[in-house]
Design a protein around this motif. Structure first.
Motif, short mmCIF file in Angstrom:
data_model
loop_
_atom_site.label_atom_id
_atom_site.label_comp_id
_atom_site.label_asym_id
_atom_site.label_seq_id
_atom_site.Cartn_x
_atom_site.Cartn_y
_atom_site.Cartn_z
N TYR A 268 0.73 -1.07 0.06
CA TYR A 268 -0.02 0.12 -0.17
C TYR A 268 0.90 1.33 0.05
CZ TYR A 268 -3.35 -3.55 1.52
OH TYR A 268 -4.10 -4.82 1.60
N LEU A 269 1.93 1.10 0.45
CA LEU A 269 2.77 2.57 0.85
C LEU A 269 3.86 2.55 -0.16
CD1 LEU A 269 3.43 2.61 4.60
CD2 LEU A 269 1.99 4.09 3.45
N LEU A 270 4.35 1.35 -0.93
CA LEU A 270 5.48 1.43 -1.94
C LEU A 270 5.06 0.70 -3.27
CD1 LEU A 270 8.30 -0.25 0.49
CD2 LEU A 270 7.65 2.43 -0.03
N GLY A 271 3.97 1.13 -3.72
CA GLY A 271 3.33 0.44 -4.89
C GLY A 271 4.08 0.23 -5.98
N ASP A 272 4.74 1.65 -6.35
CA ASP A 272 5.46 1.62 -7.65
C ASP A 272 6.65 0.84 -7.35
OD1 ASP A 272 3.63 3.63 -8.50
OD2 ASP A 272 4.96 5.16 -8.06
N LEU A 273 7.39 0.71 -6.25
CA LEU A 273 8.43 0.05 -5.97
C LEU A 273 8.21 -1.49 -6.27
CD1 LEU A 273 11.64 -0.44 -5.16
CD2 LEU A 273 10.66 -0.59 -3.04
N ILE A 274 7.05 -1.89 -5.62
CA ILE A 274 6.54 -3.26 -5.53
C ILE A 274 6.33 -3.73 -7.16
CG2 ILE A 274 5.07 -4.98 -4.89
CD1 ILE A 274 6.77 -3.74 -2.68
N LEU A 275 5.72 -3.03 -7.88
CA LEU A 275 5.37 -3.39 -9.22
C LEU A 275 6.80 -3.32 -9.80
CD1 LEU A 275 2.53 -1.07 -10.17
CD2 LEU A 275 2.46 -3.54 -10.15
N GLN A 276 7.90 -2.65 -9.83
CA GLN A 276 9.36 -2.94 -10.42
C GLN A 276 9.69 -4.11 -9.87
OE1 GLN A 276 11.65 0.39 -9.43
NE2 GLN A 276 10.27 1.69 -10.18
N GLN A 277 9.51 -4.48 -8.59
CA GLN A 277 10.19 -6.02 -8.16
C GLN A 277 9.46 -7.03 -8.70
OE1 GLN A 277 10.38 -4.94 -4.02
NE2 GLN A 277 11.96 -3.90 -3.89
N LEU A 278 7.97 -6.84 -8.93
CA LEU A 278 7.57 -8.16 -9.14
C LEU A 278 7.56 -8.76 -10.71
CD1 LEU A 278 3.98 -7.43 -7.58
CD2 LEU A 278 5.66 -9.04 -6.77
N ASN A 279 7.39 -9.86 -10.86
CA ASN A 279 8.05 -10.36 -12.13
C ASN A 279 6.42 -11.06 -12.80
OD1 ASN A 279 8.39 -12.12 -14.32
ND2 ASN A 279 10.06 -13.01 -13.34
N LYS A 280 5.94 -10.40 -13.82
CA LYS A 280 4.60 -10.88 -14.34
C LYS A 280 4.49 -12.28 -14.61
CE LYS A 280 2.93 -6.32 -16.33
NZ LYS A 280 3.94 -5.31 -16.12
N GLU A 281 5.65 -12.86 -14.97
CA GLU A 281 5.57 -14.42 -15.53
C GLU A 281 5.93 -15.36 -14.22
OE1 GLU A 281 4.94 -14.57 -18.73
OE2 GLU A 281 5.42 -12.49 -18.71
N TYR A 282 6.30 -14.80 -13.13
CA TYR A 282 6.68 -15.84 -12.09
C TYR A 282 6.55 -15.00 -10.89
CZ TYR A 282 9.42 -19.32 -9.76
OH TYR A 282 9.82 -20.40 -8.95
N THR A 283 5.27 -15.42 -10.12
CA THR A 283 4.98 -14.65 -8.98
C THR A 283 5.23 -15.42 -7.84
OG1 THR A 283 2.76 -15.32 -9.28
CG2 THR A 283 3.19 -13.44 -10.26
N ARG A 284 4.73 -15.03 -6.49
CA ARG A 284 5.07 -15.69 -5.44
C ARG A 284 4.30 -17.00 -5.40
NH1 ARG A 284 8.01 -17.49 -1.48
NH2 ARG A 284 6.91 -18.05 0.41
N ALA A 285 3.11 -17.35 -6.36
CA ALA A 285 2.63 -18.66 -6.37
C ALA A 285 3.47 -19.42 -6.84
CB ALA A 285 1.58 -18.45 -7.16
N ASN A 286 4.37 -19.02 -8.08
CA ASN A 286 5.20 -20.08 -8.68
C ASN A 286 6.43 -20.17 -7.76
OD1 ASN A 286 4.20 -17.97 -11.06
ND2 ASN A 286 4.17 -20.04 -11.49
N GLU A 287 6.84 -19.31 -6.74
CA GLU A 287 8.04 -19.73 -5.82
C GLU A 287 7.63 -20.59 -4.98
OE1 GLU A 287 10.94 -16.41 -3.94
OE2 GLU A 287 9.01 -16.12 -3.60
N VAL A 288 6.32 -20.49 -4.37
CA VAL A 288 5.85 -21.52 -3.40
C VAL A 288 5.50 -22.82 -4.06
CG1 VAL A 288 3.84 -22.04 -1.89
CG2 VAL A 288 4.72 -19.78 -2.19
N MET A 289 5.18 -22.86 -5.26
CA MET A 289 4.91 -24.32 -5.94
C MET A 289 6.29 -24.86 -6.27
SD MET A 289 1.67 -23.74 -8.62
CE MET A 289 1.89 -22.29 -9.14
N ASP A 290 7.41 -24.07 -6.61
CA ASP A 290 8.65 -24.73 -6.84
C ASP A 290 9.40 -24.94 -5.58
OD1 ASP A 290 8.00 -24.52 -9.44
OD2 ASP A 290 9.18 -22.85 -9.93
N GLY A 291 8.92 -24.13 -4.67
CA GLY A 291 9.62 -24.11 -3.21
C GLY A 291 8.90 -24.95 -2.22
N ARG A 292 8.31 -24.27 -1.40
CA ARG A 292 7.77 -24.97 -0.18
C ARG A 292 6.90 -26.23 -0.63
NH1 ARG A 292 4.95 -20.66 2.07
NH2 ARG A 292 2.89 -21.40 1.43
N GLU A 293 6.01 -26.12 -1.62
CA GLU A 293 5.17 -27.16 -2.18
C GLU A 293 5.98 -28.42 -2.53
OE1 GLU A 293 2.35 -26.90 -5.32
OE2 GLU A 293 0.77 -27.68 -4.15
#
Ligand code: NAD
Ligand code: G6P
Ligand code: MN
Length: 442
Positions: A268-293
């Motif tokens: 909510y406070l750093l929206g622009d930075l977060i959008l730069q940091q996020l990868n449209k093709e590989y989000t946290r769901a991918n990271e969890v499926m490839d990692g924790r799960e």
């Protein structure tokens, strides 16, 4: 000493073996008569239960453990339900994250449009589980709910099942406090926090360690380093995206020095930075499926083949210990002080009485009792909270009234969404993606 029947709803969750390990670590304080797992995906639960059962065999071999997909068998005479369901599982989380992101808007599973999509899938199944509990369990059975988005789930339960014994909790504040122990050189139990907000939308206002106020020291540390102590070993938040999140604390702390924000305030406070940091093709769901799960299912395969697995794969972290501590305080009327999500009812004077707020409460046998009475919060935080609260309330209206326009209002009000046109675009795409999960919005 009384013994309890505990049911874990979401038995196939990646968190189940860790929660069970925490339960059995504390078995001398909180004694189990029986442990049951319940899930609507029998095969996933069967697989995860291979490891859960091995944890039981190793730590409390006499304990009765059983798996269920039939509600009556699962909930009969239970004393506690620990809920941790993920409706639609990771593939739907991936859409929650990627659809908004494809329209240059933060997609996150609890914040913004991603969280609202997840909520519209989750409210109905959560009501169903609460109803099973009330039909089959002991009359004083409590549900302690972790299922996200906890804030909106809490608001929905408050309105739709107002008399049910449901206590919604989140492990983020305790997860942050666990990281702080490295800076304070203390145990996690030594930190006494003051905190206010909604779930994933709040601030620590003070931190006392063994009675001494050390808030400034923590703020100074975060301004320099983020909340990223070097030695901390926290399996739950070890992945690259969480490391970024803990580093982003630094930027927030330098902008607004008054209180220490929850990590989720970055959306909510750093929206622009977060959008730069996020990868449209590989989000946290991918990271969890490839990692924790993936790690969990690899361990299961290994155990099925060899009868052995790496025990370090599930360490007992704040997540598991916290839910057991809350259950123990409820069961034994310990009146311990924990941060939980409760109806405001005047605890924070200048927020609506019917807001579901996250604040320190004493956990008694009759439920949580707020430690604040008439706290007044400064305008900046009040303004931010009220906007988010309105968004979450409109979303629950949308669910209850099958209302498209209320959903559009909810999406428009959310601080992560730039305009009502953008809100409409995202909402329409999410309606398509959630066919069969969402109530029909007219
Ligand atoms: P997961 O997908 O591994 O596990 C969820 C399980 O729930 C799956 O086995 C699924 O089959 C089951 N499920 C789905 N719908 C169900 C229903 N209607 N009835 C019974 N079971 C159902 O997910 P996970 O990553 O382990 O997370 C589980 C939940 O815990 C999520 O909601 C997550 O957000 C939440 N969580 C919350 C906190 C918190 O701070 N509040 C912390 C950690 C996890
Ligand atoms: C934090 C939050 C939870 C969230 C968890 C796991 O602890 O408080 O609400 O579910 O992280 O998030 P992840 O992205 O790892 O699934
Ligand atoms: Mn949480």
């Amino acid at each position: 000493m009384k013994e309890y029947i505990v049911v874990i709803a979401g038995g196939g969750s990646t968190f189940t073996p860790g929660v069970v390990k925490a339960l059995l670590t504390k078995k001398n304080e909180f004694k189990l008569k029986e442990l049951r797992v319940y899930d609507n995906d029998a095969e996933r639960q069967r697989k995860v239960s291979i490891i859960t059962k091995s944890v039981v065999d190793e730590m409390d071999s006499g304990l009765k453990f059983s798996q269920h997909t039939e509600p009556k068998e699962a909930f009969e005479n239970a004393d506690f339900v620990f809920a941790q369901i993920r409706v639609g599982k990771y593939p739907m989380r991936e859409l929650d994250e990627k659809i908004p992101l494809s329209l240059n808007t933060i997609g996150q599973e609890t914040c913004g449009p991603g969280g609202m999509a997840y909520a519209l899938r989750t409210i109905e199944p959560m009501i169903e589980i609460v109803d099973y509990m009330e039909k089959y369990s002991n009359s004083n059975c409590w549900m302690i709910n972790y299922s996200n988005p906890a804030s909106i789930v809490a608001e929905a339960m408050r309105r739709i099942r107002p008399n049910s014994k449901v206590l919604n909790i989140c492990d983020m504040p305790v997860g942050m406090m666990q990281k702080m122990t490295d800076v304070f050189k203390c145990e996690y139990e030594d930190i006494e926090p003051e905190y206010f907000g909604l779930n994933h939308f709040g601030w620590f206002t003070s931190l006392k360690v063994k009675g001494i106020d050390r808030t400034q020291e923590m703020k100074d540390f975060i301004k320099e380093n983020g909340l990223f102590p070097k030695n901390n070993y926290d399996l739950q938040h070890k992945d690259a995206s969480w490391q970024k999140t803990y580093k982003n604390m630094k930027y927030m702390m330098n902008l607004f020095e008054e209180y220490i924000p929850n990590t989720y305030m970055q959306y909510y406070l750093l929206g622009d930075l977060i959008l730069q940091q996020l990868n449209k093709e590989y989000t946290r769901a991918n990271e969890v499926m490839d990692g924790r799960e993936a790690t969990l299912f690899k361990v299961i395969d290994e155990y099925e083949k060899t009868g052995k697995y790496d025990k370090e794969a599930f360490h007992v972290g704040a997540h598991g210990l916290f839910i057991v501590d809350v259950a123990n305080s409820l069961a034994n009327d310990m009146k311990k002080k924990y941060l939980v999500i409760v109806e405001n009812k005047g605890a924070i004077k200048n927020l609506p009485d019917d807001a579901m707020v996250e604040i320190p409460c004493y956990i008694t046998k009759d439920g949580p009792v707020a430690t604040y009475h008439g706290l007044e919060i400064p305008t900046f935080y009040k303004g931010m909270i009220e906007q988010q609260l309105a968004s979450e309330k409109c979303l629950v209206d949308a669910y209850m009234e099958n209302s498209y326009v209320k959903a559009l209002m909810a999406f428009t009000l959310n601080k992560t969404v730039s305009s009502s046109q953008k809100a409409k675009e995202i909402l329409d795409r999410l309606i398509e993606a959630n066919k069969g999960y969402w109530p029909e919005l007219k």
